[in-house]
Design a protein around this motif. Structure first.
Motif, PDB file in Angstrom:
ATOM      1  N   VAL D 162       0.837  -1.199   0.000  1.00 38.78           N
ATOM      2  CA  VAL D 162       0.000   0.000   0.000  1.00 38.78           C
ATOM      3  C   VAL D 162       0.877   1.256   0.000  1.00 38.78           C
ATOM      4  O   VAL D 162       0.596   2.219  -0.730  1.00 38.78           O
ATOM      5  N   VAL D 163       1.964   1.246   0.779  1.00 42.14           N
ATOM      6  CA  VAL D 163       2.874   2.393   0.810  1.00 42.14           C
ATOM      7  C   VAL D 163       3.453   2.633  -0.582  1.00 42.14           C
ATOM      8  O   VAL D 163       3.471   3.771  -1.076  1.00 42.14           O
ATOM      9  N   GLY D 169       1.293   6.020  -7.044  1.00 41.96           N
ATOM     10  CA  GLY D 169       0.042   6.654  -7.458  1.00 41.96           C
ATOM     11  C   GLY D 169       0.182   8.165  -7.541  1.00 41.96           C
ATOM     12  O   GLY D 169      -0.315   8.798  -8.480  1.00 41.96           O
ATOM     13  N   THR D 170       0.875   8.760  -6.561  1.00 46.11           N
ATOM     14  CA  THR D 170       1.088  10.211  -6.570  1.00 46.11           C
ATOM     15  C   THR D 170       1.945  10.614  -7.760  1.00 46.11           C
ATOM     16  O   THR D 170       1.651  11.615  -8.445  1.00 46.11           O
ATOM     17  N   LEU D 171       2.997   9.822  -8.042  1.00 46.40           N
ATOM     18  CA  LEU D 171       3.839  10.076  -9.213  1.00 46.40           C
ATOM     19  C   LEU D 171       3.003  10.069 -10.494  1.00 46.40           C
ATOM     20  O   LEU D 171       3.138  10.958 -11.337  1.00 46.40           O
ATOM     21  N   MET D 172       2.120   9.061 -10.626  1.00 46.11           N
ATOM     22  CA  MET D 172       1.279   8.938 -11.823  1.00 46.11           C
ATOM     23  C   MET D 172       0.324  10.129 -11.934  1.00 46.11           C
ATOM     24  O   MET D 172       0.047  10.614 -13.032  1.00 46.11           O
ATOM     25  N   SER D 184      -7.526  12.352  -9.248  1.00 47.43           N
ATOM     26  CA  SER D 184      -7.057  12.787  -7.938  1.00 47.43           C
ATOM     27  C   SER D 184      -6.062  11.758  -7.432  1.00 47.43           C
ATOM     28  O   SER D 184      -5.936  10.681  -8.004  1.00 47.43           O
ATOM     29  N   ILE D 185      -5.361  12.093  -6.351  1.00 51.19           N
ATOM     30  CA  ILE D 185      -4.381  11.141  -5.814  1.00 51.19           C
ATOM     31  C   ILE D 185      -5.057   9.842  -5.366  1.00 51.19           C
ATOM     32  O   ILE D 185      -4.585   8.769  -5.718  1.00 51.19           O
ATOM     33  N   PRO D 186      -6.203   9.890  -4.628  1.00 53.90           N
ATOM     34  CA  PRO D 186      -6.845   8.610  -4.251  1.00 53.90           C
ATOM     35  C   PRO D 186      -7.172   7.740  -5.465  1.00 53.90           C
ATOM     36  O   PRO D 186      -6.976   6.530  -5.430  1.00 53.90           O
ATOM     37  N   ILE D 187      -7.666   8.361  -6.567  1.00 54.00           N
ATOM     38  CA  ILE D 187      -7.977   7.601  -7.778  1.00 54.00           C
ATOM     39  C   ILE D 187      -6.696   6.984  -8.365  1.00 54.00           C
ATOM     40  O   ILE D 187      -6.701   5.827  -8.801  1.00 54.00           O
ATOM     41  N   LEU D 214       6.416   4.175 -16.431  1.00 47.83           N
ATOM     42  CA  LEU D 214       6.265   3.982 -14.986  1.00 47.83           C
ATOM     43  C   LEU D 214       5.302   2.822 -14.710  1.00 47.83           C
ATOM     44  O   LEU D 214       5.548   1.993 -13.827  1.00 47.83           O
ATOM     45  N   ALA D 215       4.199   2.768 -15.504  1.00 51.11           N
ATOM     46  CA  ALA D 215       3.226   1.678 -15.347  1.00 51.11           C
ATOM     47  C   ALA D 215       3.904   0.335 -15.578  1.00 51.11           C
ATOM     48  O   ALA D 215       3.680  -0.626 -14.838  1.00 51.11           O
ATOM     49  N   ALA D 216       4.760   0.265 -16.624  1.00 46.97           N
ATOM     50  CA  ALA D 216       5.477  -0.981 -16.933  1.00 46.97           C
ATOM     51  C   ALA D 216       6.364  -1.380 -15.759  1.00 46.97           C
ATOM     52  O   ALA D 216       6.413  -2.555 -15.373  1.00 46.97           O
TER      53      ALA D 216
END
Lengths: 278, 278, 278, 278
Positions: D162-163, D169-172, D184-187, D214-216
């Motif tokens: 999760v961390v 997630g924030t980077l994306m 948004s960041i939660p999304i 980054l996703a890869a």
């Protein structure tokens, strides 16, 4: 001299509370810190939500100021309570602490929402501080050790996966062509990674029979080779279970800030300074 | 005769640099080669990107020529430094080296973008040369051994998965029919592989209740049987850990080009020719 | 009596060729059978493809007749070469052989494409015959044993997964509601299985924040518990590796058709009839 | 006093049937209960299906009444047959039994379909009662033990996941921005969990080259670290296999309702009351 001793005692006391988790006050400080970090992360995440932002703007704004001021005082306390401040300031966690505290102050001097967005997101780096605190949990030490031991093998494996994806991705680029969404070799390689790791978004999917056959082969292969890293970690972990694990505590040397001293140690293993076990 | 010896020494020197990684010069050559291969792969991938292509066309064009000329010289050096050139030329890596070097020369004689695309993509075969170089990493040898040992079992398992997918795919074709996207049995089998391996694109998805029930069963089954190859590799890997691993080095025989000689070996294990350990 | 002995010898010979794989003729027969079954499966799959069907209709039609006639003769040979035909006819593979052979004959008497489609698909049951032949591969025996040994545990695990999916699916039905595609509890449970097994089609996806939070929890849980069946199979497989495996051959008793006799056995372990080892 | 003994015997008999599974009557009662629970769950799920609901409304309505009345009597029997009813009523399963029985009675007093929907769904809590019954299966005890033993480590691992997802997630969110669906960041964190766990819905997918890179990396990482929980459970399970498992039966003490007595035990291990082994 007495005055000097008194000062040292006062700074040692502060050092013990902030840097160590063995005393009740030290544990209490860590718990407070953990709660504030978690709250802070939730607030930063909430801030990015559009609808929510307008409604709870006031609350988030003042909360952020309270948390930032707390972290500022904490940062100053960390710097003055250690004998060699430079060692803390330029350490990994020292930089994290500094960089995750200043964004709110910086926001006064910066204009332009795009750069500000990135700067404000820096506050999320506080999450690394959770890892610093949770480092003392025995389970996470064992886990970290298992990952560390099998890191080299898993990296070699993942490198092989990337090589396979480049070859298969190029093949798919030639077979499917640009009409099916395989617009370039990098995009095809990206698709191949999405498929081999069994993520499968579906934004790009093969439409020609030969492309679907190759895709099926890639999937079957991905399903078969996922076993390899698992086998490696299992073996490493089972081997790690047998080796003796030395108990270390969270006590930090007041001279050089080195940690992970063995239980009952009287001198710092790094600089030889006396450890205060009270 | 002295002249002949001198020539042989000169060719042996070249042989050592190009074919072996034990001397400083040999290692340096391998690192240069690795960097050029990686650069070359990135350039080939970039070339396929539409927007980028126009902008950086000149750079990519000249870079490709420089890299191709280097690989041409390297290929010639490999052929002349070995005693039996035919052995290298018709080996797997000899063919790879040749086929991945010529595309740029062929592009002069070929017309028609479609065939040219495939020919140019051949340059990506250079990626196999990375595998040749990385072969010397101890970790990858162990990994390759673990995969090799459990290959037969994993293939039998994957064959069983394909059989299951053919049966389940046919069932889905009958249940869902062509309106739901299950247009033919091969397409349904493809969908079944996508589902069982937990990739799940979503381009085809069941819509009838019975189809969704069967799909759920396939997923649950796929989730349960992924454990089988993992169990196999884990057991093989754990068994492999215990067996002694003989240390081999990258030295190649200057007579027959055989490799993987044990450390300290004085004669080639293949042809009995003296190995030069300098 | 001599006549009778001759007849028995002739039928025993046929029995050996068809039912066993230890003699050269028996192996040759099995290979021919395997190729015909594979061809037959490819033809049935091709038949369902729309565009392809028109073009290659003639070829597929005649091929299917040739294969069906071969399988018809093979079925008759299997029945007459065994002493107790009823034992073969009503065995699992006897029924498979019969049902997968008749569809072409039935197509004369049936009208209506929908029922015919199902009947014609029955020919794909021939795939089970591949499993019968591949049964003699040592690796598949070990694999089958590993799966069999851990079957009970994996079923209990998968049952627990289904229970979790029913609870989580109902929660998602209440949270997301029918607007987000969670139209009924069964559909929500289906979505939950798709998510927990990490397939993730994306045809149904949560849109409310609470739904996405619950979905994230389900995924994280699925990611964590996939380890459970793997751990079970690994342990079972490792244990199975240690136990001695008795070598059995493919010889079938000419009296009762029982198989899996130990190497060197002289009498059938089922009925006590003499085994002919020539 | 004789009267009192008689009463106690009658209640003990009932206690044995309802709470224990060692006698034929007790087993028969458990099987009936299991069937009714399963039927009840299927009926509740069917009720939520729109088209089906109208057609089979009458049947589902009367079935639900019959099942609810049975469960009402069962609940009363459970309360009166135990010496300390409060212990059962306020136990986990006591509350489950009560809450899953009352929804039909409550539906008389409640108006408004939304709240009613939630109340009616409470009947699905009966599924937990299956877990109570299946608790006696040896396999599920071992499985539960393996999960319990590795729970702490898996939770630490999932926390680390999760961390990682919050950081990535924030980077994306910064890289992709709101146009690509990363609103948004939660999304973005939700997307990152969907990707890392290899679920991959495809409702949100990166479109920029850096985002896809980054996703890869996230996918490759997810593919590599899935091995960690597996290694943990494998090791725990293998260790668990070796430890002796004490055989316990389903007999419940008629005084304090404590369970899991060892086979052959004469007194309750909790309160010392005599156990009736007939």
């Amino acid at each position: 001299m007495n005055q000097k001793l008194h000062t040292r005692n006062w700074r040692d006391k502060l050092h013990e509370i902030i840097y160590e988790a063995d005393t009740p006050l030290g544990k209490f400080f860590d718990v407070i810190l953990l709660i504030l970090i978690l709250l802070s992360i939730i607030f930063v995440m909430m801030e990015s939500v559009k609808g929510l932002h307008e409604k709870t703007y006031q609350f988030l704004y003042y909360s952020e100021w309270i948390i930032t001021i707390f972290f500022t005082f904490e940062y100053i306390a960390r710097v003055i309570s250690i004998k060699k401040p430079a060692k803390y300031i330029f350490s990994f966690y020292g930089i994290i602490d500094f960089v995750s505290t200043i964004p709110l102050y910086l926001s006064f001097f910066m204009v332009g929402s795009s750069a500000l967005l990135t700067v404000r997101a820096l506050r999320l780096l506080r999450i690394f501080r959770i890892l610093k605190i949770s480092r003392y949990i025995g389970e996470s030490n064992k886990l970290a050790k298992a990952i560390k031991d099998s890191r080299a093998k898993i990296l070699v494996f993942l490198f092989a996966v990337v090589v396979v994806c480049i070859i298969a991705g190029t093949l798919m680029y030639i077979i499917e062509g640009e009409e099916s969404g395989f617009k370039s070799i990098p995009i095809s390689v990206y698709w191949c990674i999405v498929t081999l790791t069994t993520v499968g978004y579906g934004d790009i999917a093969p439409v020609t029979p030969i492309g679907q056959l190759l895709a099926a082969l890639i999937m079957i292969m991905g399903y078969g080779i996922i076993a390899v890293p698992t086998g490696i970690v299992s073996a490493e972990y089972a081997a790690g279970q047998k080796s003796a694990i030395v108990n270390v505590n969270s006590q930090a040397c007041s001279n050089c800030n080195a940690r992970k001293h063995q239980d009952g140690a009287k001198f710092c293993h790094n600089c030889g300074h006396t450890l205060f076990n009270d």
